[in-house]
Motif scaffolding. Sequence first.
Motif, PDB file in Angstrom:
ATOM      1  N   UNK A 235       9.604  41.825  22.603  1.00  0.00           N
ATOM      2  CA  UNK A 235       8.872  43.139  22.106  1.00  0.00           C
ATOM      3  C   UNK A 235       9.596  44.177  22.353  1.00  0.00           C
ATOM      4  N   UNK A 236       9.643  45.301  21.422  1.00  0.00           N
ATOM      5  CA  UNK A 236      10.353  46.653  21.741  1.00  0.00           C
ATOM      6  C   UNK A 236       9.567  47.462  22.634  1.00  0.00           C
ATOM      7  N   UNK A 237      10.315  47.614  23.769  1.00  0.00           N
ATOM      8  CA  UNK A 237       9.886  48.247  24.745  1.00  0.00           C
ATOM      9  C   UNK A 237      10.503  49.863  24.870  1.00  0.00           C
ATOM     10  N   UNK A 238       9.751  50.766  24.717  1.00  0.00           N
ATOM     11  CA  UNK A 238      10.253  52.001  24.591  1.00  0.00           C
ATOM     12  C   UNK A 238      11.289  52.601  25.789  1.00  0.00           C
ATOM     13  N   UNK A 239      10.593  52.099  27.023  1.00  0.00           N
ATOM     14  CA  UNK A 239      11.418  52.476  28.318  1.00  0.00           C
ATOM     15  C   UNK A 239      12.631  52.067  28.286  1.00  0.00           C
ATOM     16  N   UNK A 240      12.831  50.638  27.783  1.00  0.00           N
ATOM     17  CA  UNK A 240      14.165  50.007  27.794  1.00  0.00           C
ATOM     18  C   UNK A 240      15.039  50.825  26.470  1.00  0.00           C
ATOM     19  N   UNK A 241      14.474  50.984  25.557  1.00  0.00           N
ATOM     20  CA  UNK A 241      15.116  51.503  24.404  1.00  0.00           C
ATOM     21  C   UNK A 241      15.771  53.054  24.714  1.00  0.00           C
ATOM     22  N   UNK A 242      14.812  53.779  25.439  1.00  0.00           N
ATOM     23  CA  UNK A 242      15.149  55.014  25.936  1.00  0.00           C
ATOM     24  C   UNK A 242      16.212  55.088  26.909  1.00  0.00           C
ATOM     25  N   UNK A 243      16.214  53.981  27.745  1.00  0.00           N
ATOM     26  CA  UNK A 243      17.189  53.823  29.011  1.00  0.00           C
ATOM     27  C   UNK A 243      18.330  53.527  28.436  1.00  0.00           C
ATOM     28  N   UNK A 244      18.410  52.568  27.475  1.00  0.00           N
ATOM     29  CA  UNK A 244      19.875  52.072  26.918  1.00  0.00           C
ATOM     30  C   UNK A 244      20.383  53.444  26.310  1.00  0.00           C
ATOM     31  N   UNK A 245      19.612  53.804  25.287  1.00  0.00           N
ATOM     32  CA  UNK A 245      20.114  55.322  24.628  1.00  0.00           C
ATOM     33  C   UNK A 245      20.798  56.298  25.615  1.00  0.00           C
ATOM     34  N   UNK A 246      19.898  56.575  26.750  1.00  0.00           N
ATOM     35  CA  UNK A 246      20.438  57.550  27.693  1.00  0.00           C
ATOM     36  C   UNK A 246      21.603  56.926  28.593  1.00  0.00           C
ATOM     37  N   UNK A 247      21.671  55.665  28.652  1.00  0.00           N
ATOM     38  CA  UNK A 247      23.014  55.208  29.434  1.00  0.00           C
ATOM     39  C   UNK A 247      24.485  55.564  28.381  1.00  0.00           C
ATOM     40  N   UNK A 248      23.956  55.534  27.042  1.00  0.00           N
ATOM     41  CA  UNK A 248      25.047  55.682  26.204  1.00  0.00           C
ATOM     42  C   UNK A 248      25.364  57.019  25.987  1.00  0.00           C
ATOM     43  N   UNK A 249      24.515  57.741  26.137  1.00  0.00           N
ATOM     44  CA  UNK A 249      24.561  59.239  26.007  1.00  0.00           C
ATOM     45  C   UNK A 249      25.498  59.738  27.356  1.00  0.00           C
ATOM     46  N   UNK A 250      25.131  59.272  28.403  1.00  0.00           N
ATOM     47  CA  UNK A 250      25.734  59.406  29.865  1.00  0.00           C
ATOM     48  C   UNK A 250      27.189  58.874  29.553  1.00  0.00           C
ATOM     49  N   UNK A 251      27.401  57.660  28.943  1.00  0.00           N
ATOM     50  CA  UNK A 251      28.829  57.319  28.765  1.00  0.00           C
ATOM     51  C   UNK A 251      29.347  58.136  27.653  1.00  0.00           C
ATOM     52  N   UNK A 252      28.863  58.848  26.789  1.00  0.00           N
ATOM     53  CA  UNK A 252      29.595  59.477  25.761  1.00  0.00           C
ATOM     54  C   UNK A 252      30.307  60.666  26.420  1.00  0.00           C
ATOM     55  N   UNK A 253      29.068  61.384  27.300  1.00  0.00           N
ATOM     56  CA  UNK A 253      29.598  62.623  28.228  1.00  0.00           C
ATOM     57  C   UNK A 253      30.668  62.393  29.127  1.00  0.00           C
ATOM     58  N   UNK A 254      30.451  61.377  29.908  1.00  0.00           N
ATOM     59  CA  UNK A 254      31.606  61.143  31.018  1.00  0.00           C
ATOM     60  C   UNK A 254      32.687  60.578  30.596  1.00  0.00           C
TER      61      UNK A 254
END
Lengths: 374, 742
Positions: free
Chosen positions: A290-309
């Motif tokens: 299933x699509x789980x919001x927490x994981x989706x947000x988490x992965x998107x968040x990790x990606x944002x951190x990667x972009x920033x760092x």
Amino acid sequence: MKHMVIFLRYMYRLKNLFAIKWIILPIFFVSLWLFFSLFFSSDASFTVLQTSHVESNQNHFFNRRLLKGQIVSGTFTAKENYLGIVSVKFTKTRTVEYLDEDILIFRLKEQGNSSWIYENTYRSGLAKADEYIPFGFVPLVDSKNKTYIFELESLRGNDTNALILGGDNPIYVTKYQFPKNEIFNNPRSILDFFVKKTFTLLSNFDLVLSSLLYLLPFIFYITWISLGNTYVLYFLKKLHKNKKYKLWTQRISNQIYRSDIDGIHNHAMGIVYIPFIIMLMIWYIAFVTESISAITIGLAGLWVIAIYKLDLNSTLSYVLAFLLVMLSVLSIYGNWMLSVDSSSSLSYFLMIIGIIQDILETRSINNNIKNSGS
Amino acid sequence: MNKKVLRISFFALNVLIIGLFFYLPYYLFDGRLFLGGDDTRLYYAYPSELLKYLASYSWITISSLPSNIPNFHAIPFLLVSVLLDTIFQSKTYLFNFFFSLPFVLGFIYFQKCIRELLGKEYILSLATSLIYVLSPITIVSHFSHFLTPVWLVALLPIIAYHYVRYIRYGTRRDIIFAVLWSIFLSMAYFAIVWLLGAIIPLVCGAMFLIIVGINPFKKIVKRTIVFVSYIFSSQLFWLVPFFMSMTYKGETDLGGKVISKTLSDSFSPTVLSTATGNIIYPLLTFYHKQIAVDYNWLIKDVFISYWDHISPLSMIYAIVLFLGIITYRQTIKGEMKVLFLFVLSAFLFALYFFTVNIGFLRSLFLLFGHIPGFSIFRNFTDKFSLGYIFIYSVLLSFCLHIIKKSIPKLFAPTIFLVIVITLINFLPVKQVINSPVWTTKHIYQTVNLPTEYFEFAEKIQSIVPNTSNVFSLPQNIASYAVIVESNRNNAYIGTSPFKFFTGINDLSGSMSYPEEISNSIRESIVTRNYEKLLTTLHQINVGYVLITNNIPDEITHSYLFDIHYLKFQNNELLDSITESETLRSANGTYVLYTMKKPMAVFLPPENIEFRKISPVKYEVKINNIKESQELLLKETYHPGWRVYLSEKQKSTVTRHDLLDLKYFFKPSFFDLSHKRSISYGNTWTIDTNTVLHDSTISSYEKNADGTVNIYLTLFFFPQLYFYIGIISTVLIVSILSLYIQL
């Protein structure tokens, strides 16, 4: 408690940032996850413990259809006192008019006894796709270690209204409703209950998944401190000295990174961190149905951190979004067992992240032009 | 020379495609008319009838008790249709012309709009305009139903084209063209929810850019305000009555409906049960497949048998999209770049609103349901579909333009593939549009209305007074009529057209009445309490019963009828509530009976004489009042009904609707006593003292026995807003014309 105080004193004496950064704060974030999960993530109230039961010879449930007169029965041994609910999983059901619904009888008795402790009727309209129907009764105070048998009988099941039992584990869940005064009787009873509650949480994969939202601060924190950590960097710099590796990374760096600063750091980190996130995404799409919001947000968040760092270019976000779209199309066409909802949601968020990067970039260019003009 | 040849070829290609669009309805409907549904689609075949009985009055009664939904928006379109009707002299030609028109206008103006944005991109604009009008999203959500929002397919690019030109060049000519098109297609503006479905993503896209630091609209604000003001003014003829109708709190007020608890309560369940798709199908220009599967729509079969097999081909759109996004930074700069980012942002919002089921964003959409009025977007896949495909097609145009500049070698094959794949996706159009009625297998909605029906309707006009309602049997679950062709496979199934052909209103199904009355009628029929049924029907002004005898079993067993309820609608019912047969059609398909209790639109009937001047006006004479008397008008209660004292009745009454504007300045009487009748209707207490003391005109006459005869006019006041709207529009368009001349 005594040990905890000793541990904290020790930490204080250390007066070391390392301890705060790598031990105290991570423990704090994990505790936060546990605390919120126990109080908010469980599908039962805080005072309820639950045990999952799986398909077996005594519990033959998988995909069984309940037609008129048919009975399905389950046998289990109660792990705790105060047994109060048996929740049974049903699969996708067809919605019918209220008057056409099936009627189910739920019965419960202790093994060896001839008389039923509890019996009641329920309407099939209660059942929802892939959800548990709770059959509740007055909690059995001394249920611990006793074996119980329950039955579900259909009174009016036919081709249109019959319920179908779930096709995956756990097939049913038993729940134990503890009185508050028993939990909060003394510090030991509180600790015992917390331990049991934690096991309840960890033994239920769905609950763990749904509680991942509260683990995000921990994941983000660890990622954040890891990406700037000198020990990790030391290892990566060594790796970066490899000529072949360096040549390959530089070729694609122009497409991936926005600037050339701190090349070794960014390239080395990127080559580890980006595939890591991609692998997490693939795991999510392939193994979490299933699509789980927490994981989706988490992965998107990790990606944002990667972009920033790592100072990544928006191109990489778009390429990744595109690959996920292609994967989804092929998955639909080839009937692959991938979660298209998850991959398409991730793809959408990557596009959003990409366009925000682009807009911010355009704005900074416009500002630079203005400043140089003035 | 080459350029000239290219231009001629491009022109020829356009002519060919437009020709094919005009041929399309002949291929789809085999010479029949595609009528029926909630909008009836009779606008396109019988415009004179609609103009006469529907369009001029805000107090409409189409197969239901009156509801206050103004219909003035259709007038300009109907006037043009009447003109074309006299030229074509064929209902089939007329209908098919109008069926093709949104395709043709959308196709032409989308190209013009893209060329205005991107320069002389002829083949590119042709390719993306084909995506816009022929994509499965457009076909499934608009052309398959052919409801009034379909005109937005034409209107959106028309307005966008003139807007872009006006912003760019400031030419007044573009305003006047936009205004003229807007007046002709004001019907499309009435589909306000679909229009908002296109505007909201664009506004969100702009706001998004502003929030993150780029304001693309600084330079265009002034011209945008001027342009929008003119468009808005051109619609005042229907907007004034439309908005004023929202201020009334009647039984069926529109404003109340939009923010009603029933509508807002249904928001979350509807969204949760339909937000099951994902962004993949829309990216491939397909409508959401999951909702079609969940609700067993007929297009599910088209997906299974065709689109699912060719879906990978449609990856071309996603490839174009991402190639454009990835390479745009090297290709476009300055204002063009900002414009691209705006379209891209708007696209992402449109994709979200059209899909909703994107992780936690679905919960966010549910939160929007708390905004008053947002509940109208509960059917988001429908409401946002046109906005989505319009913005997506514009974005694809940008992306193809970028590909042309950044990877020139790839441009020609890409364009070729885009055109071919768009046409391949369009191939099952007949299966999508002319499919059997839902839950039937052999009943089609393409029909030529039988002569028997028209002859019967004509005779009815001379028998039944236009103040009476007709109760139709069998009652369906909507307010539909079923008019079947002799082959029994083709039928008109839609809002009953009885009113249009007779001027008399019929009540044909459960949705013809307010819920309370509907339940009462049903209960009386099911419990066989015919006395109670007679009383209820009498209260709602029913004088006749119409029986349709040729409805095929396949239709009575479809979603349109409640089979349990149908069992009780038998001869026993008919015998119990009717007195005698009044009229029978040539083949006995339609039979009219007179009800047992005599009908009267005004109560008490003993001392009241009346004339119905129009649906919004009655002249009434009450004889021999002593002191006071209750007057009951059996029309749905609405605070807009007003009583005026009138001069003693003239022998002949002519209708001068615009002269009714005098009621703005005339005092109304008995307003304080105007209330809803306990059973049904409007009541006033007519007091002779008030008339004798306040009347400045000769509106009464004294009788020898001391009683008084009073002359009254009952007028539906909201009708006046229509006249004010018309005057406003005419004034503004005239001023604009002068402005253009100067």
